[in-house]
Design a protein around this motif. Sequence first.
Motif, mmCIF file in Angstrom:
data_model
loop_
_atom_site.group_PDB
_atom_site.id
_atom_site.type_symbol
_atom_site.label_atom_id
_atom_site.label_comp_id
_atom_site.label_asym_id
_atom_site.label_seq_id
_atom_site.Cartn_x
_atom_site.Cartn_y
_atom_site.Cartn_z
ATOM 1 N N UNK A 193 0.622 -1.239 -0.065
ATOM 2 C CA UNK A 193 -0.028 0.158 0.066
ATOM 3 C C UNK A 193 0.942 1.189 -0.041
ATOM 4 N N UNK A 194 0.426 2.344 -0.624
ATOM 5 C CA UNK A 194 1.093 3.456 -0.955
ATOM 6 C C UNK A 194 0.444 4.612 0.096
ATOM 7 N N UNK A 195 -0.748 4.276 0.910
ATOM 8 C CA UNK A 195 -1.415 5.104 1.631
ATOM 9 C C UNK A 195 -0.677 6.139 2.583
ATOM 10 N N UNK A 196 0.300 5.640 2.977
ATOM 11 C CA UNK A 196 1.394 6.347 4.065
ATOM 12 C C UNK A 196 2.263 7.166 3.180
ATOM 13 N N UNK A 197 2.730 6.586 1.887
ATOM 14 C CA UNK A 197 3.825 7.523 1.182
ATOM 15 C C UNK A 197 3.362 7.650 -0.409
ATOM 16 N N UNK A 198 2.171 8.252 -0.511
ATOM 17 C CA UNK A 198 1.703 8.249 -2.096
ATOM 18 C C UNK A 198 2.809 9.028 -2.850
ATOM 19 N N UNK A 199 3.653 10.105 -2.291
ATOM 20 C CA UNK A 199 4.436 11.020 -3.222
ATOM 21 C C UNK A 199 5.476 10.036 -3.793
ATOM 22 N N UNK A 200 5.894 8.775 -3.129
ATOM 23 C CA UNK A 200 6.755 7.857 -3.692
ATOM 24 C C UNK A 200 6.279 7.328 -5.266
ATOM 25 N N UNK A 201 4.996 7.136 -5.103
ATOM 26 C CA UNK A 201 4.476 6.597 -6.469
ATOM 27 C C UNK A 201 4.165 7.722 -7.484
ATOM 28 N N UNK A 202 3.948 8.987 -7.004
ATOM 29 C CA UNK A 202 3.539 9.953 -7.798
ATOM 30 C C UNK A 202 4.852 10.610 -8.409
ATOM 31 N N UNK A 203 5.814 10.858 -7.639
ATOM 32 C CA UNK A 203 7.175 11.634 -8.298
ATOM 33 C C UNK A 203 8.401 10.750 -8.490
ATOM 34 N N UNK A 204 8.166 9.405 -8.019
ATOM 35 C CA UNK A 204 9.559 8.856 -8.169
ATOM 36 C C UNK A 204 10.309 8.697 -9.197
ATOM 37 N N UNK A 205 9.777 8.747 -10.431
ATOM 38 C CA UNK A 205 10.258 8.655 -11.837
ATOM 39 C C UNK A 205 10.673 10.382 -12.131
#
Length: 433
Positions: free
Chosen positions: A277-289
């Motif tokens: 789950x990315x609930x606690x750290x959505x920025x990782x998924x959104x801006x990782x690349x």
Amino acid sequence: MTVTYRQPGVVLTDHRFTVPLDHDDPAGETIELYAREVVARDRVGRDLPWLLYLQGGPGFGANRFIGRQAWLGRALEDYRVLLLDQRGTGHSTPANRQTLPLRGGPAEQADHLARFRADAIVRDCEAIRPQVTGGAPWTVLGQSFGGFCTVAYLSTAPEGLDAALITGGLPSLDAHADDVYRAAYPRMERKVAAHYARYPQDVERARRIADHLLTHDVVLPSGYRLTVEAFQTLGVLLGSGDGSHRLHYLLEHAFVRTPAGPALSDAFQEQVQGLLSYAAHPLYALIHEAIYAQDDRPTAWSAERVRAEFPRFDAAKTLAGDEPLLFTGETVHPWMFDCDPALRPLRETAELLAARTGWTPLYDPARLAANEVPVAAAVYHDDLYVDTAHSLATARAVRGLRTWVTDEFEHDGVRAGGPRVLDRLLALARDDV
């Protein structure tokens, strides 16, 4: 209001700072940053230099230590430490599926998130430094993405640094995200091979789980849709020192017998949803690349596109034969925004970020070549998350940077190694070894 409190051997103080959302518009909108000051209990009244810790990620708040855990105890021998929740993380002004609609639609959200990369984080640090140190330079310890931020700091505001310490976080200065992932997938394969060599019984277990996911629609209790591709991303565990063991223990109790036949156990599903789950750290998924973007080329879901160049990661093809299933590592894919309920509302925003061009440069090679700040970096040999060759090329490009290349630790060496990693980096930066 400043709040001070105690834990075993340390005194903690909460700090909140107001900084511009866009540092090029200092009179415009502001956001809040949270940071936790830590000082050894027997040194509370002493005039100590400051060490700023920049967490890995992107998208994670600073470690929540208890007392003198991991590297912190060593740091407190010499410093007063500031654990910063970088913009959008932890207790700083959040950026997630609940708050981003306040910005407007997907286009406005994407424009907002474009301000959450290393360049903005460095300017945040410089904005708060005078309030923390009285204007004196500080030492920065950057772990993983925090190391990327530290190299950006050396590029843009070296006057703010007394020393720079980097663990598992020397980025390529010019690689596109495609280059990063073309180097990453072979490393992932090597890590998986090492795992199966240690736990050969996991070959059949992983294949059985993958086969079940290819033939069943599995939705975890949180609403996360567990596909075989999502299952493969559990290979991210293999980048930490104990990750192979954790993956083994996860796989060994995946199934239970039910009246309807074998099913994935509740215990397995509960652990998997916590890991995926990315609930606690959505920025990782959104801006990782986006942390790799520096020019007019879009990232365009780089990890997903490059994965197609490595067909051995295709689970369906693997199960049609007798090869071991390959896990993946630190990669973000568009289907995650369909599987994860914490990301689903942000799918269009993520698409716009993936298509975005005109990214500003993050690093200044000329300034790094003239660097005068003492810099020491731990480079973990065959690090799953950061390519060793890319790191060593950058080390050669930064004047005076001293490296410690080791295969004793994985990417989490600064945590798993206790005080040893930080002690070695301090000695290198001080020219004591």
